[in-house]
Design a protein around this motif. Structure first.
Motif, PDB file in Angstrom:
ATOM      1  N   TYR A 125      -5.445   0.778 -14.859  1.00  0.00           N
ATOM      2  CA  TYR A 125      -5.247   1.195 -13.467  1.00  0.00           C
ATOM      3  C   TYR A 125      -4.134   0.383 -12.816  1.00  0.00           C
ATOM      4  O   TYR A 125      -3.986  -0.811 -13.076  1.00  0.00           O
ATOM      5  N   ARG A 126      -3.373   1.058 -11.964  1.00  0.00           N
ATOM      6  CA  ARG A 126      -2.314   0.413 -11.202  1.00  0.00           C
ATOM      7  C   ARG A 126      -2.407   0.810  -9.733  1.00  0.00           C
ATOM      8  O   ARG A 126      -2.883   1.905  -9.402  1.00  0.00           O
ATOM      9  N   ALA A 127      -1.917  -0.059  -8.874  1.00  0.00           N
ATOM     10  CA  ALA A 127      -2.049   0.128  -7.427  1.00  0.00           C
ATOM     11  C   ALA A 127      -1.009   1.083  -6.866  1.00  0.00           C
ATOM     12  O   ALA A 127       0.174   0.989  -7.194  1.00  0.00           O
ATOM     13  N   LEU A 128      -1.475   1.985  -6.028  1.00  0.00           N
ATOM     14  CA  LEU A 128      -0.604   2.705  -5.113  1.00  0.00           C
ATOM     15  C   LEU A 128      -1.284   2.625  -3.750  1.00  0.00           C
ATOM     16  O   LEU A 128      -2.299   3.273  -3.505  1.00  0.00           O
ATOM     17  N   LEU A 129      -0.748   1.782  -2.887  1.00  0.00           N
ATOM     18  CA  LEU A 129      -1.409   1.439  -1.629  1.00  0.00           C
ATOM     19  C   LEU A 129      -1.172   2.528  -0.590  1.00  0.00           C
ATOM     20  O   LEU A 129      -0.045   2.726  -0.129  1.00  0.00           O
ATOM     21  N   LEU A 130      -2.236   3.224  -0.216  1.00  0.00           N
ATOM     22  CA  LEU A 130      -2.096   4.340   0.722  1.00  0.00           C
ATOM     23  C   LEU A 130      -1.787   3.872   2.136  1.00  0.00           C
ATOM     24  O   LEU A 130      -1.002   4.491   2.850  1.00  0.00           O
ATOM     25  N   GLU A 131      -2.430   2.796   2.550  1.00  0.00           N
ATOM     26  CA  GLU A 131      -2.228   2.270   3.907  1.00  0.00           C
ATOM     27  C   GLU A 131      -1.946   0.770   3.814  1.00  0.00           C
ATOM     28  O   GLU A 131      -2.759  -0.053   4.213  1.00  0.00           O
ATOM     29  N   PRO A 132      -0.770   0.402   3.305  1.00  0.00           N
ATOM     30  CA  PRO A 132      -0.503  -1.028   3.053  1.00  0.00           C
ATOM     31  C   PRO A 132      -0.456  -1.892   4.297  1.00  0.00           C
ATOM     32  O   PRO A 132      -0.641  -3.108   4.206  1.00  0.00           O
ATOM     33  N   ASP A 133      -0.210  -1.279   5.454  1.00  0.00           N
ATOM     34  CA  ASP A 133      -0.092  -2.067   6.687  1.00  0.00           C
ATOM     35  C   ASP A 133      -1.373  -2.098   7.505  1.00  0.00           C
ATOM     36  O   ASP A 133      -1.420  -2.741   8.559  1.00  0.00           O
ATOM     37  N   GLU A 134      -2.396  -1.386   7.064  1.00  0.00           N
ATOM     38  CA  GLU A 134      -3.661  -1.381   7.801  1.00  0.00           C
ATOM     39  C   GLU A 134      -4.430  -2.671   7.523  1.00  0.00           C
ATOM     40  O   GLU A 134      -4.613  -3.050   6.368  1.00  0.00           O
ATOM     41  N   PRO A 135      -4.900  -3.344   8.554  1.00  0.00           N
ATOM     42  CA  PRO A 135      -5.626  -4.605   8.335  1.00  0.00           C
ATOM     43  C   PRO A 135      -7.083  -4.369   7.980  1.00  0.00           C
ATOM     44  O   PRO A 135      -7.617  -3.275   8.141  1.00  0.00           O
ATOM     45  N   SER A 136      -7.722  -5.424   7.488  1.00  0.00           N
ATOM     46  CA  SER A 136      -9.176  -5.433   7.351  1.00  0.00           C
ATOM     47  C   SER A 136      -9.712  -6.004   8.658  1.00  0.00           C
ATOM     48  O   SER A 136      -9.817  -7.211   8.823  1.00  0.00           O
TER      49      SER A 136
END
Length: 221
Positions: free
Chosen positions: A40-51
């Motif tokens: 598996y590899r990352a594709l970040l859908l919302e990279p700027d959304e914080p936790s």
């Protein structure tokens, strides 16, 4: 055959599609004797959304433009998940950034067969069923320990910036491929299966690709 699946921990479609593909790959291997090497590899859908602790439905309300649209999408996803044997609980899911989760998953991939897949499914369940914050270091480290990874190593990794560059590179590769739907399955760096499909469709596609792939392999003298 070697397979790379681009996905995200915060994408329910990736969760459902990846689960179907894994089952299809297992069935294919039983039928043909050909192992599938899955990464598996990352594709970040919302990279700027914080936790930030918000309920996921509130964050989706802002992104999708209204609660009615959110409820429609969640109903569609929940139905598809149920068919696949996956339980989802959007009422308790919280908004989370998946970058650190992918740092941990990249390390897990290097730790031995099965660790990455097991951890990814732990994180999907934590996020979509249990209302856990998969952007939280404690949550991430304890889930790593549950699949047999070293807790103290996981905690040290999360406290550092280790694997950050690797995750950014994974995301950049996925973006360069112009991936529009997850999961994005790349087989032997040539064939692709885009978006969620049925388990049977995945099995049929693997058989077709395997036939083409075997035909291209040099014959043994």
């Amino acid at each position: 055959m070697k397979v790379i699946v681009f996905a995200d921990v915060t994408d329910p479609w990736a969760y459902i599609g990846s689960t179907r593909f894994e089952r299809a790959a297992a069935m294919f291997s039983i039928l043909t004797g050909e192992p599938i090497e899955l990464t598996y590899r990352a594709l970040l859908l919302e990279p700027d959304e914080p936790s930030d602790g918000r309920l996921l439905v509130e964050a989706l309300d802002e992104r999708l433009g209204g609660r009615d649209q959110v409820e429609l999408v969640n109903a569609q996803v929940t139905a598809a998940a149920r068919i696949t044997g996956i339980d989802l609980n959007f009422d308790e899911a919280v908004q989370a950034n998946s970058f650190d989760a992918w740092r941990l998953l990249t390390w897990a991939d290097e730790s031995g067969p099965g660790f990455q897949r097991d951890l990814l499914h732990q994180l999907w369940r934590a996020h979509f069923l249990e209302g856990a914050d998969i952007g939280d270091p404690f949550t991430l480290a304890t889930r790593a320990a549950l699949v047999g990874l070293e807790l103290e190593t996981a905690e040290a990794l999360l406290a550092s910036t280790e694997y950050a560059d690797e995750v950014r590179t994974q995301d950049e590769v996925g973006t360069s491929l112009e991936v529009a739907q997850l999961p994005y399955v790349a087989i032997e760096q040539r064939w692709t299966l885009v978006g969620i499909q049925s388990q049977n469709d995945y099995v049929q596609a693997l058989h077709q690709i395997y036939t083409e792939w075997k035909a291209e392999q040099p014959s043994e003298e």
